[in-house]
Scaffold this motif. Structure first.
Motif: not given
Length: 203
Positions: A22-29, A10-20
């Motif tokens: 983490r650099n998405v920068d769509d949108g704005a604050v 489960i942790q491995e899957i979560l880490d993979e999702i996070y890495e996939k």
């Protein structure tokens, strides 16, 4: 609890999702409340808790942010606990509105906000659970949320001030509902309760 091998998977899957992602920068604050515009758009965390309390996390899971509209179901729960279902539903419905969260519209048949997840409904709920003095109602909300979080939570005073200074649309919604007697005469106290709920810091 999950077996060690299951937990690791489960942790491995979560880490993979996070890495996939983490650099998405769509949108704005968000900047509709000026203080929110200071958020770091690079912050990103994923936290998952199983029903038996096993915690999996990746990324910036310990960085605090204000809960904003996620306070709404918790406040609604408090209103239900305090007044019961029948009494609470006299003031706020549970039907989808189809409108934006900050729409200025009430049910033409009943004069109630459509549901507690739009701002009008959330302000009604805040008016139901507030106390006089207003600090007591805020403290009760913070205590309830702290119980849920398992640690002491606090209000971000800078965000609360920013919400208060710029919340004119919510102020308009509140006075509209006062006109229809959907909330009581303590309009500013109801708004302060709502703004404080939104300004609660969580991770």
């Amino acid at each position: 609890p999950p077996a060690p091998s299951e937990a690791a998977h489960i942790q491995e899957i979560l880490d993979e999702i996070y890495e996939k992602y983490r650099n998405v920068d769509d949108g704005a604050v968000a900047t509709y409340i000026p203080e929110l515009g200071k958020a770091n758009p690079a912050d990103f965390g994923i936290c998952m808790v199983t029903v038996d309390g096993h915690v999996f996390r990746a990324g910036d899971c310990d960085k605090e942010f204000t809960i904003q509209s996620m306070c709404k179901p918790f406040a609604f729960q408090m209103a239900l606990e305090q007044d019961g279902v029948a009494e609470t539903l006299k003031y706020v419905g549970v039907e989808p509105s189809g409108d934006a969260f900050n729409s200025i519209e009430l049910d033409a048949r009943t004069g109630r906000p459509f549901n507690p997840m739009i701002n009008a409904g959330a302000i009604v709920v805040a008016s139901r659970i507030k106390k006089l003095p207003v600090e007591a109602g805020i403290a009760a909300f913070v205590e309830k949320m702290s119980d849920a979080a398992g640690r002491a939570l606090r209000i971000d005073e800078a965000v609360l001030e920013s919400e208060t200074l710029t919340g004119n649309r919510n102020r308009a919604i509140a006075y509209l509902m006062r006109n229809f007697a959907t909330i009581d005469e303590h309009v500013n106290e109801s708004l302060h309760q709502y703004f404080a709920q939104c300004s609660l810091l969580v991770t």
